[in-house]
Design an enzyme around this catalytic site. Structure first.
Site, PDB file in Angstrom:
ATOM      1  N   GLU A 113       0.753  -0.961  -0.025  1.00  0.00           N
ATOM      2  CA  GLU A 113      -0.023  -0.115  -0.037  1.00  0.00           C
ATOM      3  C   GLU A 113       0.729   1.297  -0.020  1.00  0.00           C
ATOM      4  O   GLU A 113       2.036   1.151   0.457  1.00  0.00           O
ATOM      5  CB  GLU A 113      -0.616   0.074   1.338  1.00  0.00           C
ATOM      6  CG  GLU A 113      -2.032  -1.048   1.374  1.00  0.00           C
ATOM      7  CD  GLU A 113      -2.415  -1.097   2.601  1.00  0.00           C
ATOM      8  OE1 GLU A 113      -2.262  -0.310   3.633  1.00  0.00           O
ATOM      9  OE2 GLU A 113      -3.140  -2.148   2.975  1.00  0.00           O
ATOM     10  N   LYS A 115       2.139   4.635   1.563  1.00  0.00           N
ATOM     11  CA  LYS A 115       2.344   5.014   2.919  1.00  0.00           C
ATOM     12  C   LYS A 115       1.987   6.571   3.088  1.00  0.00           C
ATOM     13  O   LYS A 115       2.773   7.277   2.281  1.00  0.00           O
ATOM     14  CB  LYS A 115       3.755   4.825   3.413  1.00  0.00           C
ATOM     15  CG  LYS A 115       3.856   5.208   4.980  1.00  0.00           C
ATOM     16  CD  LYS A 115       5.153   4.678   5.578  1.00  0.00           C
ATOM     17  CE  LYS A 115       5.244   5.062   7.062  1.00  0.00           C
ATOM     18  NZ  LYS A 115       5.078   6.311   7.514  1.00  0.00           N
ATOM     19  N   ASP A 117       1.398  10.040   3.908  1.00  0.00           N
ATOM     20  CA  ASP A 117       2.021  11.113   4.832  1.00  0.00           C
ATOM     21  C   ASP A 117       1.054  12.121   5.702  1.00  0.00           C
ATOM     22  O   ASP A 117       0.866  13.240   5.362  1.00  0.00           O
ATOM     23  CB  ASP A 117       3.242  11.919   4.228  1.00  0.00           C
ATOM     24  CG  ASP A 117       4.172  12.511   5.200  1.00  0.00           C
ATOM     25  OD1 ASP A 117       4.143  11.933   6.448  1.00  0.00           O
ATOM     26  OD2 ASP A 117       5.021  13.316   4.647  1.00  0.00           O
ATOM     27  N   TYR A 222      -7.104   2.121   6.362  1.00  0.00           N
ATOM     28  CA  TYR A 222      -5.974   1.090   5.838  1.00  0.00           C
ATOM     29  C   TYR A 222      -6.222  -0.131   7.067  1.00  0.00           C
ATOM     30  O   TYR A 222      -5.368  -1.252   6.751  1.00  0.00           O
ATOM     31  CB  TYR A 222      -4.638   1.443   5.728  1.00  0.00           C
ATOM     32  CG  TYR A 222      -4.013   2.016   6.959  1.00  0.00           C
ATOM     33  CD1 TYR A 222      -3.736   1.471   8.297  1.00  0.00           C
ATOM     34  CD2 TYR A 222      -3.613   3.388   6.950  1.00  0.00           C
ATOM     35  CE1 TYR A 222      -3.388   2.257   9.227  1.00  0.00           C
ATOM     36  CE2 TYR A 222      -3.157   4.252   7.862  1.00  0.00           C
ATOM     37  CZ  TYR A 222      -3.053   3.580   9.181  1.00  0.00           C
ATOM     38  OH  TYR A 222      -2.584   4.139  10.373  1.00  0.00           O
ATOM     39  N   LYS A 310      10.606   3.087   3.370  1.00  0.00           N
ATOM     40  CA  LYS A 310      10.952   4.524   3.204  1.00  0.00           C
ATOM     41  C   LYS A 310      11.692   5.085   1.961  1.00  0.00           C
ATOM     42  O   LYS A 310      12.744   4.610   1.762  1.00  0.00           O
ATOM     43  CB  LYS A 310      11.618   5.336   4.642  1.00  0.00           C
ATOM     44  CG  LYS A 310      10.731   5.084   5.548  1.00  0.00           C
ATOM     45  CD  LYS A 310       9.547   5.809   5.629  1.00  0.00           C
ATOM     46  CE  LYS A 310       9.136   6.034   7.137  1.00  0.00           C
ATOM     47  NZ  LYS A 310       9.444   6.897   7.844  1.00  0.00           N
ATOM     48  N   CYS A 404      32.726  18.124  32.369  1.00  0.00           N
ATOM     49  CA  CYS A 404      31.352  18.389  31.892  1.00  0.00           C
ATOM     50  C   CYS A 404      30.922  19.748  31.709  1.00  0.00           C
ATOM     51  O   CYS A 404      31.318  20.749  32.558  1.00  0.00           O
ATOM     52  CB  CYS A 404      30.396  17.799  33.360  1.00  0.00           C
ATOM     53  SG  CYS A 404      28.532  18.389  32.910  1.00  0.00           S
ATOM     54  N   CYS A 407      28.603  20.842  34.900  1.00  0.00           N
ATOM     55  CA  CYS A 407      28.943  20.967  36.305  1.00  0.00           C
ATOM     56  C   CYS A 407      30.467  20.745  36.513  1.00  0.00           C
ATOM     57  O   CYS A 407      30.848  20.848  37.798  1.00  0.00           O
ATOM     58  CB  CYS A 407      28.356  19.720  37.064  1.00  0.00           C
ATOM     59  SG  CYS A 407      28.965  18.188  36.794  1.00  0.00           S
ATOM     60  N   CYS A 422      29.291  12.307  32.269  1.00  0.00           N
ATOM     61  CA  CYS A 422      29.490  12.889  33.517  1.00  0.00           C
ATOM     62  C   CYS A 422      28.943  11.942  34.788  1.00  0.00           C
ATOM     63  O   CYS A 422      27.911  11.681  34.568  1.00  0.00           O
ATOM     64  CB  CYS A 422      28.634  14.322  33.133  1.00  0.00           C
ATOM     65  SG  CYS A 422      28.614  14.874  34.966  1.00  0.00           S
ATOM     66  N   CYS A 427      24.818  16.384  38.907  1.00  0.00           N
ATOM     67  CA  CYS A 427      25.124  17.333  37.906  1.00  0.00           C
ATOM     68  C   CYS A 427      23.582  18.061  37.550  1.00  0.00           C
ATOM     69  O   CYS A 427      22.614  17.208  37.235  1.00  0.00           O
ATOM     70  CB  CYS A 427      25.517  16.461  36.664  1.00  0.00           C
ATOM     71  SG  CYS A 427      25.543  17.466  35.073  1.00  0.00           S
TER      72      CYS A 427
END
Ligand code: IVH
Length: 667
Positions: A113, A115, A117, A222, A310, A404, A407, A422, A427
């Site tokens: 089928e 697809k 959007d 569908y 896709k 980091c 922190c 970290c 943090c």
């Protein structure tokens, strides 16, 4: 006209208008001019105004949009609305095909089928009348957008048969409507929609249905979620049946005997795609027979019997201006490319994750480079490669910092991982991200508490941990920027109702390492209360299906911490529910029924009830339904034409019942 005559006329006009509507919007074959339709609609509206009590429940006058709403109610999907896994090339498709053949053999066919959007919606009809339409939401809970969907002309307000059915499909905005809408928006100085999908979603999320009514939305159905009293044997029969009921289905679907035919179909659409009057972003491939679908079953997120191919993503070139660092909930420091804004597949892209330093080295990405980007699966922007020929020599090498960025504690690279982390549990970035996760859709699902508001509350030091969310005060919130009375009240209401969430949402929200939404549900189902879970030792945890060593270890260590124990106690005293509220497939001891605690497989075609209804009934009585027969199966219920599962049950000596036996037991 007297009352009786008015009643007859209203019935007659309603029928006629829906017939014209169907011919125009579903069949694409109008039999009367638009002006005639408008004239009859006007007469109907006037009669309904004169005799409001005679207005039919599903009157076509609702097509123009009724009263505006204050907000959308939430709707639970009894059968989850799952998504599909993706294929991006021929190899992915062949892998998919191989997995299927390994399970069900060679004798089956696919349905391909387009697809579409747009956005997935669920339409519920009771005795043939449209009663509820909902968005997909997180798959389990969506929003009730019935009033808006009633304005979509291709959605029938009543069906040709008086069935109770939940049908699923894709609502979308045709290309020409999208262009006209954006043109109008531009003219009035408003921001246009980025793509037809956003325009469709935006239109269906309007509280005033009169706006949706003007947006020319359309739909293709569908699939069937639930169907009472009737059964179909295959997906293609389902499509035919939907069409027969008066739904609009897409006519381009094709049955394909094998994966090579599927690939041919896909190739043919790569060329034809631009000529379609609506956007498609791929092709959906489904195994046709429902018995086969059942046999293949589902993973946590998607069915094993279907895949979405896709189309390749659009690629564009832009400049990398900077690399920004962000610290996630688990302390991982992620570099993000800051890009010169460009449009890719309809939306503006300004940032793209670079994941980690290894990837930056591997792709040899430098600050100031020109890079090719695309949207993976057309959603998440990704840097594919650098254009070396465009270098001028002023590009600068990028190195990850040693400490980091939030922190300043030293970053560590954990053995076997590429990520820098970290390790400071205090943090602020980690705490903030943890809070954002806690309120997110699959966790506590608190409306109105997104990333922005959490960041604001955190900055203002109103929240330090998740318990603080339940201590927020109205007066203090009102002092914050951009917080009016209404939004504060809505926010507090949403927080309050999250206290009633079932345990799995809290467990997932706490962000225990390796515990995803599915594992959280399994844990909640198995232990039922946080107390029980906290008392469990590693052996008890590992004994549960789907909980491995690593996860068990992480859960155990999490609940061992004194500060976690304290937090749970605090949540309890703040009134947050700490028990599981869903169905209890394992609660054999509690539910006094034949099915309690048993693992049951349904196979073949059921005649008296739909498979989903059978499943719901058994689960309500404490049984657990699984997709495949194994030594752990207690009972197999075999309908007509049961196939390999029945054979396997017989081989393993598992008890087999007919549908009649099931009916007897249920009665
Ligand atoms: S079947 C179990 N068929 O694509 C999933 N989906 O990730 C059943 N979509 O959410 C989906 N056209 O919104 C199916 N012909 C089609 C479709 C389609 C568009 C969307 C749908 C779904 C997403 C899949």
């Amino acid at each position: 006209m007297n009352r009786q005559e008015a009643e007859n006329r209203i019935v007659e006009l309603s029928k006629l208008l829906e017939k014209y509507n169907y011919e125009y919007h579903v069949l694409d074959q109008p039999t009367v001019p638009d002006a005639e339709y408008d004239r009859l609609m006007q007469i109907l509206i006037e009669l309904e105004e004169q005799y409001p009590e005679l207005k039919l429940q599903n009157s076509p006058s609702q097509r123009v949009g009724g009263e505006a709403l204050e907000g959308f109610e939430k709707v639970e999907h009894r059968i989850p609305m799952l998504s599909l896994s993706n294929a991006f090339n021929e190899e992915d498709l062949k892998d998919f095909d191989r997995r299927i053949r390994d399970r069900i053999g060679e004798n089956f066919s696919y349905v391909c089928e387009l697809k579409i959007d747009g956005l997935a919606v669920s339409l519920t009809y009771e005795n043939g009348l449209f009663v509820r339409g909902a968005t997909r939401g997180d798959g389990t809970i969506g929003e009730d957008i019935t009033n808006n969907l009633k304005t979509v002309r291709s959605i029938p307000l009543s069906l040709t048969e008086s069935v109770t059915i939940e049908a699923r499909g894709e609502a979308f905005m045709p290309k020409y409507s999208f262009e006209a809408l954006n043109e109008a928006k531009r003219e009035s100085g408003e921001e246009p929609f980025a793509n037809p999908r956003n325009a469709a979603a935006g239109s269906l999320r309007q509280l005033d249905p009169k706006i949706a009514a003007k947006r020319n939305l359309d739909i293709f159905l569908y699939g069937i979620g639930q169907l009472q009293g009737n059964t179909v044997a295959s997906h293609s029969d389902g499509l035919d049946y939907l069409k027969k009921l008066g739904f609009k289905t897409n006519r381009e679907w094709l049955r394909c005997e094998n994966i090579d035919k599927v690939i041919e179909y896909i190739e043919s659409w790569v060329e034809r795609r631009p000529n379609l009057p609506y956007e498609i972003d791929g092709i959906v491939v489904k195994v046709d027979s429902l018995t086969h679908q059942e046999e293949l079953g589902f993973t946590a997120k998607s069915p094993r019997w279907a895949i979405a191919y896709k189309f390749p993503a659009e690629e564009v070139v832009t400049k990398l201006i900077d690399i920004e660092l962000s610290v996630g909930r688990t302390g991982v420091v992620t570099p993000t490319a800051i890009l010169e804004p460009v449009t890719v597949a309809g939306t503006t892209v300004k940032r793209a994750s670079l994941h980690n330093e290894d990837l930056i080295r591997e792709k040899d990405i430098k600050l100031g480079d020109f890079v090719v980007i695309k949207k993976a699966g057309d959603i998440i922007p990704e840097v594919i490669n650098v254009i070396e020929e465009k270098r001028t020599g002023i590009e600068v090498e990028f190195y990850m910092p040693e400490s980091c960025p939030e922190c300043a504690s030293k970053l560590e690279r954990i053995e076997g991982e590429v990520a820098l982390r970290c390790l400071n549990p205090k943090c602020p970035a980690q705490i903030r991200e943890g809070l954002i996760h806690f309120v997110s859709r699959n966790a506590m699902n608190i409306d109105g508490l997104g990333e922005k508001v959490i960041t604001q509350l955190f900055k203002e030091e109103l929240i330090h941990d998740v318990a603080d969310l339940y201590k927020l005060e109205r007066d203090r919130l009102l002092q914050l920027e951009r917080m009016g009375e209404k939004s504060v009240d809505n926010l507090l209401q949403a927080i309050e109702s999250s206290k009633n969430n079932s345990l799995e949402r809290l467990l997932f929200g706490l962000g225990i390492r390796y515990v995803g939404a599915k594992a959280a549900k399994t844990l909640a189902q198995s232990f039922e209360t946080v107390d029980q879970l906290m008392k469990a030792d590693k052996e008890q945890l590992v004994a549960i299906d789907e909980i491995g060593e690593k996860m068990a270890d992480s859960i155990y260590r999490y609940f061992e911490k004194p500060e976690v124990k304290e937090l749970i106690q605090e949540l309890d005293s703040l009134g947050v529910n700490l028990t599981y509220k869903g169905s209890k497939p394992d609660a054999g001891a509690e539910v006094d029924s034949y099915f309690a605690g048993k693992t049951i497989v349904l196979t073949g075609k059921l005649e008296q009830m739909s498979r989903n209804d059978a499943k719901a009934a058994i689960e309500a009585l404490g049984g657990k339904i699984t997709g495949s027969v194994s030594k752990k199966t207690d009972l197999v219920i075999a309908g007509a034409d049961a196939g390999s599962k029945l054979d396997k049950a017989e081989q393993l000596g598992i008890e087999v019942w007919s549908e009649a036996q099931l009916q007897d037991q249920l009665n």
